[in-house]
Enzyme design. Structure first.
Site, PDB file in Angstrom:
ATOM      1  N   HIS A 171       0.802  -1.225   0.000  1.00  0.00           N
ATOM      2  CA  HIS A 171       0.000   0.000   0.000  1.00  0.00           C
ATOM      3  C   HIS A 171       0.836   1.277   0.000  1.00  0.00           C
ATOM      4  O   HIS A 171       0.295   2.371   0.010  1.00  0.00           O
ATOM      5  CB  HIS A 171      -0.922   0.021   1.215  1.00  0.00           C
TER       6      HIS A 171
HETATM    7  C1  UD1 Z   1      -1.711   5.210   6.294  1.00  0.00           C
HETATM    8  C2  UD1 Z   1      -0.365   5.616   6.865  1.00  0.00           C
HETATM    9  C3  UD1 Z   1       0.649   4.505   6.642  1.00  0.00           C
HETATM   10  C4  UD1 Z   1       0.142   3.187   7.146  1.00  0.00           C
HETATM   11  C5  UD1 Z   1      -1.208   2.896   6.513  1.00  0.00           C
HETATM   12  C6  UD1 Z   1      -1.787   1.603   7.014  1.00  0.00           C
HETATM   13  C7  UD1 Z   1       0.157   8.001   6.783  1.00  0.00           C
HETATM   14  C8  UD1 Z   1       0.973   9.027   6.115  1.00  0.00           C
HETATM   15  N1  UD1 Z   1       0.167   6.788   6.219  1.00  0.00           N
HETATM   16  O1  UD1 Z   1      -1.561   5.102   4.880  1.00  0.00           O
HETATM   17  O2  UD1 Z   1       1.837   4.829   7.333  1.00  0.00           O
HETATM   18  O3  UD1 Z   1       1.061   2.180   6.827  1.00  0.00           O
HETATM   19  O4  UD1 Z   1      -2.092   3.979   6.836  1.00  0.00           O
HETATM   20  O5  UD1 Z   1      -2.963   1.268   6.360  1.00  0.00           O
HETATM   21  O6  UD1 Z   1      -0.453   8.271   7.792  1.00  0.00           O
HETATM   22  N2  UD1 Z   1      -8.872   5.182   2.334  1.00  0.00           N
HETATM   23  C9  UD1 Z   1     -10.065   4.472   2.292  1.00  0.00           C
HETATM   24  N3  UD1 Z   1     -10.643   4.157   3.497  1.00  0.00           N
HETATM   25  C10 UD1 Z   1     -10.121   4.509   4.693  1.00  0.00           C
HETATM   26  C11 UD1 Z   1      -8.924   5.247   4.709  1.00  0.00           C
HETATM   27  C12 UD1 Z   1      -8.307   5.553   3.527  1.00  0.00           C
HETATM   28  O7  UD1 Z   1     -10.565   4.147   1.251  1.00  0.00           O
HETATM   29  O8  UD1 Z   1     -10.714   4.166   5.737  1.00  0.00           O
HETATM   30  C13 UD1 Z   1      -8.210   5.505   1.057  1.00  0.00           C
HETATM   31  C14 UD1 Z   1      -8.528   6.895   0.595  1.00  0.00           C
HETATM   32  O9  UD1 Z   1      -8.569   6.901  -0.792  1.00  0.00           O
HETATM   33  C15 UD1 Z   1      -7.320   7.687   1.056  1.00  0.00           C
HETATM   34  C16 UD1 Z   1      -6.211   6.677   0.891  1.00  0.00           C
HETATM   35  O10 UD1 Z   1      -6.816   5.416   1.230  1.00  0.00           O
HETATM   36  O11 UD1 Z   1      -7.111   8.860   0.337  1.00  0.00           O
HETATM   37  C17 UD1 Z   1      -5.008   6.930   1.758  1.00  0.00           C
HETATM   38  O12 UD1 Z   1      -5.381   6.963   3.132  1.00  0.00           O
HETATM   39  P1  UD1 Z   1      -4.396   7.648   4.214  1.00  0.00           P
HETATM   40  O13 UD1 Z   1      -4.966   7.487   5.569  1.00  0.00           O
HETATM   41  O14 UD1 Z   1      -4.058   9.013   3.769  1.00  0.00           O
HETATM   42  O15 UD1 Z   1      -3.062   6.833   4.075  1.00  0.00           O
HETATM   43  P2  UD1 Z   1      -2.804   5.258   3.925  1.00  0.00           P
HETATM   44  O16 UD1 Z   1      -2.323   5.004   2.552  1.00  0.00           O
HETATM   45  O17 UD1 Z   1      -3.963   4.463   4.431  1.00  0.00           O
END
Ligand code: UD1
Length: 367
Positions: free
Chosen positions: A209
């Site tokens: 991811h």
């Molecule tokens: C985040 C953490 C990462 C961790 C990962 C575990 C940061 C910078 N990154 O990354 O260190 O390893 O979590 O999973 O904090 N999204 C959904 N549903 C959700 C949450 C997110 O669909 O419940 C999608 C959205 O499109 C969002 C994208 O995932 O824009 C990224 O989510 P984000 O929380 O920004 O970072 P992660 O890639 O999940």
């Protein structure tokens, strides 16, 4: 005795298994501590959040900020604005943050600007790669923390090199392993293998991811080509993070996945994924925590990144850093399948007792 008010702030999936043991341990000292839980809402999908609360038997958060997704600045700013109001009202004696996600960074800045003491669980880890958002989150959080709880020896060396005073640093071990130890027996009863029609040691488990791996179409394409090749030898089960699924669709990849042994499934809960790891022949990942879980479980792990902030998993454990070059990933995986995989042992203080050691230190320091 006047109780000390401690606020634990969590936001994203890897925070939950790190906070659950500490929440439980602090709860045993209800005469000393009033413990409150704040969830920023960085992760909000049921499978990335509520499912973990249920499985880890965590209490409902006292406060839910509901910040959701956004750019780094948007997300961090939304957490900071909401949290400032809450902490100003709550006036805790200590705020504790976990790991390296954006919620960790945002909380650290707000807490220290309100002159509230800050504790960081999983302090001192460094990948020395500032293109990872987590590295920036780690550096800032450690810089602002008053109590730094370290999970592996490299953390002690990194903090020393950065000039952090010894008296703020505590080698307490790996709290995520507390959750693993206390949940392994339950996880072993998971029927995930039957549900996916898998036999123990006859499949590879995979996660991916990281923005660096999935946000660039050429890199993602290369990795997918490599895992498709590996999956011709042994089936790969890939519970897929929403970010990765979105990118695969956006870039039009994997249209022919049916013909290979690569199975992309929905994200799994904590217990199912623990079982999936424990019974796998090999794990392919770009996660930080999974490098540690495989080391504890003594399952060979190939990390699809150029570096790790958790070198104990390589020096002591079962982890091999393969990078993101498809050729190296394929060769590394096939060599593991041909041989017996990297053998390792379990690093010091990865013993299920980290939360207890942290609470002992808090009792000593706060009273
Ligand atoms: C985040 C953490 C990462 C961790 C990962 C575990 C940061 C910078 N990154 O990354 O260190 O390893 O979590 O999973 O904090 N999204 C959904 N549903 C959700 C949450 C997110 O669909 O419940 C999608 C959205 O499109 C969002 C994208 O995932 O824009 C990224 O989510 P984000 O929380 O920004 O970072 P992660 O890639 O999940």
């Amino acid at each position: 005795m006047l109780k000390k008010k401690i606020v634990l702030v969590v936001g994203a999936r890897p925070n939950f298994m790190k906070s659950a043991p500490l929440m439980r341990e602090l709860g045993k000292h209800g005469d000393r501590f009033e413990t409150l839980l704040i969830h920023t809402g960085q992760h909000y999908d049921h499978k990335l959040s509520q499912l973990f609360f249920d499985e880890l038997k965590m209490p409902k958060p006292d406060i839910y900020l509901g910040v959701g997704s956004g750019s780094h600045a948007e997300q961090t700013a939304r957490i900071m604005t909401s949290l400032e109001n809450e902490l100003t009202e709550l006036k805790p004696d200590l705020v504790i943050v976990f790991g390296d996600v954006n919620s960790t960074l945002a909380t650290s800045i707000v807490t220290s600007k309100l002159w509230i003491k800050l504790g960081h669980v999983e302090a001192g880890l460094r990948s020395f790669d500032n293109t990872m958002p987590e590295e920036i989150n780690r550096i800032v959080t450690d810089r602002l923390s008053d109590y730094l709880f370290v999970s592996e020896p490299s953390g002690l060396a990194n903090l020393k090199a950065e000039g952090v005073a010894d008296k703020k640093v505590f080698f307490t071990g790996n709290i995520m392993i507390d959750s693993l130890v206390s949940n392994l027996a339950v996880a072993n009863k998971s029927d995930i293998l039957q549900r996916l029609n898998l036999r123990p040691k006859e499949y590879i488990a995979m996660t991916m991811h990281r923005p660096a791996n999935v946000d660039d179409s050429e890199t993602l394409k290369g990795i997918i080509t490599s895992i498709q090749k590996i999956s011709e030898r042994l089936p790969i089960v890939f519970p897929c993070h929403p970010r990765t699924r979105n990118r695969i669709e956006e870039f039009g990849l994997l249209k022919s996945s049916q013909s290979t042994g690569l199975r992309i499934i929905e994200p799994l809960g904590y217990l199912d994924f623990l079982k999936l790891q424990a019974d796998s022949r090999l794990v392919l990942t770009d996660s930080g925590g999974i490098q540690e879980e495989t080391t504890y479980l003594q399952i060979p792990c190939i990390t699809m990144r150029e570096n790790t902030e958790r070198p104990a998993t390589v020096d002591i454990g079962t982890n091999v850093i393969a990078g993101t070059d498809p050729k190296r990933i394929t060769e590394g995986a096939l060599a593991t399948l041909d041989g017996t995989g990297k053998k390792g042992t379990v690093p010091e203080l990865w013993d299920g007792k980290t939360a207890g050691r942290i609470v002992d230190i808090l009792i000593d320091k706060l009273f």
